[in-house]
Design a protein around this motif. Structure first.
Motif, PDB file in Angstrom:
ATOM      1  N   THR A  42      -4.398   2.952 -11.660  1.00  0.00           N
ATOM      2  CA  THR A  42      -5.593   2.617 -10.890  1.00  0.00           C
ATOM      3  C   THR A  42      -5.815   1.118 -10.921  1.00  0.00           C
ATOM      4  N   VAL A  54      -0.195   4.776  -2.948  1.00  0.00           N
ATOM      5  CA  VAL A  54      -1.618   4.568  -3.230  1.00  0.00           C
ATOM      6  C   VAL A  54      -2.382   4.463  -1.914  1.00  0.00           C
ATOM      7  N   LEU A  93      -5.198   2.954   0.204  1.00  0.00           N
ATOM      8  CA  LEU A  93      -6.001   1.733   0.142  1.00  0.00           C
ATOM      9  C   LEU A  93      -6.728   1.524   1.459  1.00  0.00           C
ATOM     10  N   PRO A 121      -7.142   4.846   5.437  1.00  0.00           N
ATOM     11  CA  PRO A 121      -6.325   4.030   4.538  1.00  0.00           C
ATOM     12  C   PRO A 121      -5.110   3.448   5.253  1.00  0.00           C
ATOM     13  N   MET A 130      -3.227   6.795  -7.522  1.00  0.00           N
ATOM     14  CA  MET A 130      -2.010   5.991  -7.391  1.00  0.00           C
ATOM     15  C   MET A 130      -0.925   6.690  -8.212  1.00  0.00           C
ATOM     16  N   VAL A 153      -3.866  -3.603 -12.856  1.00  0.00           N
ATOM     17  CA  VAL A 153      -3.622  -2.175 -12.681  1.00  0.00           C
ATOM     18  C   VAL A 153      -3.474  -1.543 -14.062  1.00  0.00           C
ATOM     19  N   GLU A 201      -9.471  -1.516  -1.467  1.00  0.00           N
ATOM     20  CA  GLU A 201     -10.180  -0.529  -2.274  1.00  0.00           C
ATOM     21  C   GLU A 201      -9.340   0.734  -2.384  1.00  0.00           C
ATOM     22  N   GLN A 202      -9.067   1.162  -3.606  1.00  0.00           N
ATOM     23  CA  GLN A 202      -8.287   2.375  -3.838  1.00  0.00           C
ATOM     24  C   GLN A 202      -9.183   3.591  -3.643  1.00  0.00           C
ATOM     25  N   THR A 203      -8.753   4.533  -2.787  1.00  0.00           N
ATOM     26  CA  THR A 203      -9.594   5.684  -2.446  1.00  0.00           C
ATOM     27  C   THR A 203      -9.031   7.005  -2.944  1.00  0.00           C
ATOM     28  N   HIS A 238      -1.277   6.616   3.180  1.00  0.00           N
ATOM     29  CA  HIS A 238      -1.199   5.831   1.945  1.00  0.00           C
ATOM     30  C   HIS A 238      -0.120   4.779   2.098  1.00  0.00           C
ATOM     31  N   PRO A 292     -12.217   0.567  -8.723  1.00  0.00           N
ATOM     32  CA  PRO A 292     -10.796   0.657  -8.362  1.00  0.00           C
ATOM     33  C   PRO A 292     -10.485  -0.193  -7.125  1.00  0.00           C
ATOM     34  N   ARG A 293     -10.366  -1.460  -7.313  1.00  0.00           N
ATOM     35  CA  ARG A 293     -10.172  -2.362  -6.181  1.00  0.00           C
ATOM     36  C   ARG A 293      -9.563  -3.672  -6.672  1.00  0.00           C
TER      37      ARG A 293
END
Length: 526
Positions: free
Chosen positions: A333, A392, A394, A419, A369, A306, A364-366, A434, A340-341
């Motif tokens: 991130t 975050v 995800l 998410p 954060m 991160v 996977e971050q969408t 989130h 970003p995953r």
């Protein structure tokens, strides 16, 4: 009135013994290692611990035995063998267990082991299991577990030192008729007592060629000039770090020497042209576990990178200027191969209680954060308390699926339809789905801070709902319902461990590798 100051100083964290247990004075002897067959040393250590039981903190005795090599070569992996952990819990522990109508206990142990070479350090987890044993009618309860432990590789000459740390004892309880009790399980957290001999020393393994004194007596070789320390893990590193083995963070390989590790080791965690650093940039590794309530199991959150942009700390002074309210907003991130995953990870469960199912997944971050800390500090006592919430969005993606040994094609877009969702304490300020993870810390100088801090890391916990799946299956075969029925639902506990950050603009060899990657590799905890 408000003031503004630079970010809170970044204290270096000492080795964690157990944040929840106070020190307890217990006397015990350290049984020294004795050389046995050529090239092998047999280690037997007895250490005092303090264990947190339902009735309170109690002293316990832990005996650890294993065989280590008498000497190792740099770059050559080895694993301690014949590892046995024996935990002797006092009679009060038996009373706690029998109060729940338990008649038997099956133990699984998780012993934290600090491995150091020069200035480099890593943490290993030695796991052991045992068959159920009957609870004694009187006296202490003795639990003995055995199991394989991670391999270790010293990347340069110099002593590898092994020290015992925190211990968790997971107990599965059974009634006299063989049924489960209520509760059916109990985790006992134990910490090394304050007067433990030599800080829990297990043994030291020299790494490098044998040298001799003038009289011909062999002596261990010390660290080589310019040595960057140890690397613990598989000899084949990810290609991004293949040519930086001497600089990389230490690793522990959950496998046998020369074999395939359970994970790929520490992935690269670097700022680059695609994500350049600033004066407030930090990077860190995170890992942990999340329960899957429907499957009554847990999935490992893989070791992930991160990248963090740390915000300044604002102070709103109390009217009498005796202290103030602290707030800090930071953003981060996930980063894996420029995206970003997390790295891909696998989990195996018994679907519907009897069908073995193995899934390969990615988080996977969408969206952004955010990391928000708030608390208070006293200018009189210097005591500071902080609460941090990490938010975050995800999406969980499934990239491969195998049911009862048969691969099922999930297609390129198998994912949760929304998410992951946690209960949000402030929904008007933080709308949308989130994950929410929380951690707290206290600091009373001159002691080191305890708990979670953004800069030094620590545990973050939360609860999450896994949404229904969509887009799963190919060729007319729809797997959405299968995954939704077996996985989706609320009440999934999450515990994430963040390691010590590396401040990339201010090189600190205790926190960063020479190429500015995080030095500290966190160990997942349940």
């Amino acid at each position: 009135m408000r003031g503004h100051r630079a970010a809170v100083p970044r204290p270096h964290r000492v080795r964690a013994r157990s944040a929840s247990i106070a020190a307890f004075v217990v006397l015990a002897a350290l049984v020294p290692a004795a050389a046995t067959a050529a090239g092998t040393q047999e280690v037997g250590v007895e250490l005092p611990y303090v264990c947190a039981l339902p009735s309170g903190e109690r002293p316990a005795t832990v005996r650890i035995s294993a065989h280590f090599p008498g000497r190792a070569k740099a770059g050559e992996a080895f694993s301690p063998t014949d590892v046995t952990t024996t935990v002797e819990l006092p009679a009060e522990a038996v009373a706690d267990l029998t109060a729940s109508k338990a008649a038997t206990a099956r133990a699984a142990t998780r012993l934290g082991v600090d491995v150091t070479q020069g200035e480099a350090a890593a943490e290993a987890t030695w796991r052991g299991t045992a068959e159920p044993v009957p609870l004694p009618e009187s006296g202490p309860l003795t639990l003995t577990t055995t199991g394989d432990v991670p391999s270790v590789t010293g990347r340069s000459d110099g002593d590898l030192t092994f020290r015992a740390g925190g211990l968790a004892v997971d107990l599965a309880l059974g009634a006299a008729d063989g049924t489960a009790t209520e509760p059916g399980s109990l985790t006992v957290d134990c910490s090394l007592a304050g007067d433990a001999p030599e800080e829990g020393l297990l043994t030291t393994v020299p790494v490098g060629p044998r040298t001799a004194d003038p009289d011909g007596t062999p002596t261990p070789s010390g660290p080589s000039p310019g040595s960057s320390g140890a690397s613990f893990g598989p000899q084949d590193a990810p290609e991004d770090r293949q040519d930086r083995q001497g600089d990389r963070a230490p690793e522990v390989a959950e496998g046998t020497p020369g074999g395939t590790a359970a994970g790929p080791g520490a992935p690269p965690c670097l700022y680059d042209d695609g994500h350049p650093s600033t004066s407030a940039s930090l990077n860190a590794y995170v890992t942990g576990y999340t329960n899957v309530e429907k499957l009554r199991g847990a999935s490992l959150i893989p070791l992930s990178c991160v990248l963090i942009e740390q915000g300044p700390t604002d102070i709103e002074f109390f009217p009498d200027f005796s202290g103030g309210h602290l707030t800090q907003h930071s953003e981060g991130t996930l980063r894996h191969r420029g995206r970003p995953r997390t790295p891909p990870f696998q989990a195996t469960f018994l679907t519907f209680g009897f069908t073995p199912t193995k899934a390969t997944m990615v988080l996977e971050q969408t969206g952004p954060m955010t990391m928000d800390a708030s608390g208070e500090t006293s200018f009189i006592t210097l005591f500071t308390s902080l609460e941090t919430r990490v938010r975050v969005p995800l999406v969980l993606r499934v990239t491969a699926l195998e049911v009862n040994g048969t691969p099922l094609e999930v297609g390129p877009d198998c994912r949760t339809e929304r998410p992951l969702r946690s209960p949000e304490p402030d929904p008007s300020a933080y709308p949308g789905d989130h994950l929410v993870l929380s951690g707290s810390s206290t600091h009373q100088p001159p002691d080191q801070p305890t708990g979670y801090l953004l800069s030094s890391g620590g545990p973050l916990t939360g609860e999450v709902t896994i949404p229904a799946f969509t887009g799963c299956g190919t060729g007319g075969e729809n797997l959405d319902r299968l995954l939704t029925a077996s996985v989706s639902g609320p009440g999934n506990y999450v515990k994430q461990i963040q390691g010590q950050t590396c401040a990339v603009q201010v090189f600190n060899p205790l926190e960063c590798t020479e190429d500015l990657q995080p030095l500290k590799i966190p160990v997942p905890e349940r």
